[in-house]
Write a protein that holds these residues in place. Sequence first.
Motif, PDB file in Angstrom:
ATOM      1  N   GLU A  49      10.163   1.297  -4.148  1.00  0.00           N
ATOM      2  CA  GLU A  49      11.224   2.136  -4.681  1.00  0.00           C
ATOM      3  C   GLU A  49      10.703   3.507  -5.100  1.00  0.00           C
ATOM      4  N   LYS A  50       9.392   3.660  -5.212  1.00  0.00           N
ATOM      5  CA  LYS A  50       8.820   4.919  -5.671  1.00  0.00           C
ATOM      6  C   LYS A  50       8.543   5.881  -4.520  1.00  0.00           C
ATOM      7  N   SER A  51       9.180   5.645  -3.388  1.00  0.00           N
ATOM      8  CA  SER A  51       9.075   6.549  -2.239  1.00  0.00           C
ATOM      9  C   SER A  51       7.677   6.613  -1.656  1.00  0.00           C
ATOM     10  N   ALA A  52       6.939   5.533  -1.753  1.00  0.00           N
ATOM     11  CA  ALA A  52       5.639   5.461  -1.094  1.00  0.00           C
ATOM     12  C   ALA A  52       5.854   5.341   0.412  1.00  0.00           C
ATOM     13  N   VAL A  53       4.812   5.623   1.189  1.00  0.00           N
ATOM     14  CA  VAL A  53       4.884   5.416   2.631  1.00  0.00           C
ATOM     15  C   VAL A  53       5.178   3.942   2.907  1.00  0.00           C
ATOM     16  N   ASP A  54       4.459   3.072   2.182  1.00  0.00           N
ATOM     17  CA  ASP A  54       4.614   1.630   2.368  1.00  0.00           C
ATOM     18  C   ASP A  54       3.907   0.935   1.217  1.00  0.00           C
ATOM     19  N   TYR A  55       4.070  -0.367   1.119  1.00  0.00           N
ATOM     20  CA  TYR A  55       3.296  -1.165   0.174  1.00  0.00           C
ATOM     21  C   TYR A  55       2.742  -2.372   0.907  1.00  0.00           C
ATOM     22  N   LEU A  56       1.566  -2.807   0.492  1.00  0.00           N
ATOM     23  CA  LEU A  56       0.898  -3.941   1.133  1.00  0.00           C
ATOM     24  C   LEU A  56       0.620  -5.006   0.085  1.00  0.00           C
ATOM     25  N   LEU A  57       1.078  -6.226   0.360  1.00  0.00           N
ATOM     26  CA  LEU A  57       0.812  -7.345  -0.531  1.00  0.00           C
ATOM     27  C   LEU A  57      -0.526  -7.980  -0.165  1.00  0.00           C
ATOM     28  N   ASN A  91      -8.656  16.402  -1.602  1.00  0.00           N
ATOM     29  CA  ASN A  91      -7.338  16.739  -1.067  1.00  0.00           C
ATOM     30  C   ASN A  91      -7.009  15.879   0.162  1.00  0.00           C
ATOM     31  N   PRO A  92      -6.950  14.557  -0.010  1.00  0.00           N
ATOM     32  CA  PRO A  92      -6.766  13.666   1.145  1.00  0.00           C
ATOM     33  C   PRO A  92      -5.345  13.702   1.691  1.00  0.00           C
ATOM     34  N   ASP A  93      -5.206  13.196   2.918  1.00  0.00           N
ATOM     35  CA  ASP A  93      -3.887  13.067   3.533  1.00  0.00           C
ATOM     36  C   ASP A  93      -3.245  11.735   3.184  1.00  0.00           C
ATOM     37  N   LEU A  94      -4.073  10.720   2.967  1.00  0.00           N
ATOM     38  CA  LEU A  94      -3.588   9.356   2.778  1.00  0.00           C
ATOM     39  C   LEU A  94      -4.412   8.658   1.702  1.00  0.00           C
ATOM     40  N   VAL A  95      -3.725   7.948   0.805  1.00  0.00           N
ATOM     41  CA  VAL A  95      -4.415   7.194  -0.242  1.00  0.00           C
ATOM     42  C   VAL A  95      -3.879   5.765  -0.269  1.00  0.00           C
ATOM     43  N   PHE A  96      -4.792   4.808  -0.232  1.00  0.00           N
ATOM     44  CA  PHE A  96      -4.448   3.412  -0.452  1.00  0.00           C
ATOM     45  C   PHE A  96      -4.709   3.131  -1.927  1.00  0.00           C
ATOM     46  N   LEU A  97      -3.643   2.820  -2.661  1.00  0.00           N
ATOM     47  CA  LEU A  97      -3.716   2.790  -4.117  1.00  0.00           C
ATOM     48  C   LEU A  97      -3.289   1.445  -4.689  1.00  0.00           C
ATOM     49  N   ASP A  98      -4.213   0.803  -5.395  1.00  0.00           N
ATOM     50  CA  ASP A  98      -3.884  -0.422  -6.113  1.00  0.00           C
ATOM     51  C   ASP A  98      -3.013  -0.073  -7.307  1.00  0.00           C
ATOM     52  N   PHE A 105       0.792   1.829  -1.383  1.00  0.00           N
ATOM     53  CA  PHE A 105       0.427   1.006  -2.523  1.00  0.00           C
ATOM     54  C   PHE A 105      -0.078  -0.358  -2.062  1.00  0.00           C
ATOM     55  N   THR A 106      -1.018  -0.900  -2.820  1.00  0.00           N
ATOM     56  CA  THR A 106      -1.505  -2.253  -2.566  1.00  0.00           C
ATOM     57  C   THR A 106      -1.401  -3.049  -3.866  1.00  0.00           C
ATOM     58  N   THR A 107      -1.004  -4.301  -3.772  1.00  0.00           N
ATOM     59  CA  THR A 107      -0.850  -5.112  -4.976  1.00  0.00           C
ATOM     60  C   THR A 107      -0.864  -6.599  -4.631  1.00  0.00           C
ATOM     61  N   ALA A 108      -1.235  -7.401  -5.609  1.00  0.00           N
ATOM     62  CA  ALA A 108      -1.213  -8.848  -5.442  1.00  0.00           C
ATOM     63  C   ALA A 108       0.074  -9.451  -5.990  1.00  0.00           C
ATOM     64  N   PHE A 109       0.937  -8.613  -6.560  1.00  0.00           N
ATOM     65  CA  PHE A 109       2.115  -9.115  -7.239  1.00  0.00           C
ATOM     66  C   PHE A 109       3.388  -8.582  -6.599  1.00  0.00           C
ATOM     67  N   GLU A 110       4.257  -9.490  -6.213  1.00  0.00           N
ATOM     68  CA  GLU A 110       5.487  -9.136  -5.509  1.00  0.00           C
ATOM     69  C   GLU A 110       6.349  -8.156  -6.307  1.00  0.00           C
TER      70      GLU A 110
END
Length: 245
Positions: free
Chosen positions: A90-98, A47-54, A77-82
């Motif tokens: 657009e999916k209402s994540a806190v943020d995304y990291l490239l 039951n985490p507060d924060l998830v870094f998700l590929d 979210f984390t991803t290698a693709f723009e």
Amino acid sequence: MIKAIVIDDEPLARMIIKGYLSKESDIEVVAECGDGFEGAKAIQAHNPDLVFLDIQMPKLTGFEMLEILDHMPHIVFTTAFEEFAIKAFEKSAVDYLLKPISEERFEQALQKFRGLYQNKQPQKALTALKEEIEEEVLERIVVKNGTQIKLIPAQQIIFLEAYDDYVKIHTKDGMFLKNKTMASFEKQLDAKQFVRVHRSFIIKVDQLAKIEPMEKESYRGILLNGEKVSISKSGYARLKQTIGL
């Protein structure tokens, strides 16, 4: 203490994120996972507060994993693709990291999370976020039955049936329930193969054996497996257009 989970199929990416998080005295990494199946189990357990998700992972993508969660933590979210990063935003994540993720950019994402977390501003409602997770064409459906997760290729679907807040997915392997709307399936499934013939039914066109007229300009479809589905006047028009009648 803030509980965090890192989910990424690349060990180096997990190591970098954990390295950044190790400098945060109020954040504890309670689990790291190499795929979406492990990630879903870890989220259920901790039951985490924060998830870094590929996003792009084998077996189960990040978006697919979110569909089977009962609890929605804050997601970065984390991803290698723009293109996936834009979609993630657009999916209402806190943020995304490239990727590759710089420490400066990572800190910016953490600041955004802390603002939401400290103000007790919840992540977008789970059902709303699930409704937004849409591919251009849905190629498979992820369903959860207890602790079991099943991937159903769209080609194996015979028809879909509305069932209260769920949709029954009828396949040759049996029936499965999915907490999703018929409207979402109608939007996501290939319109050349699937037609919404009634407010309660979407059929795979090649599974239709024949159409029988009923009263008041309504019809009944007989499928190859013998199942019968209602076809409304508007559904009949859509069906004729799709099959070229």
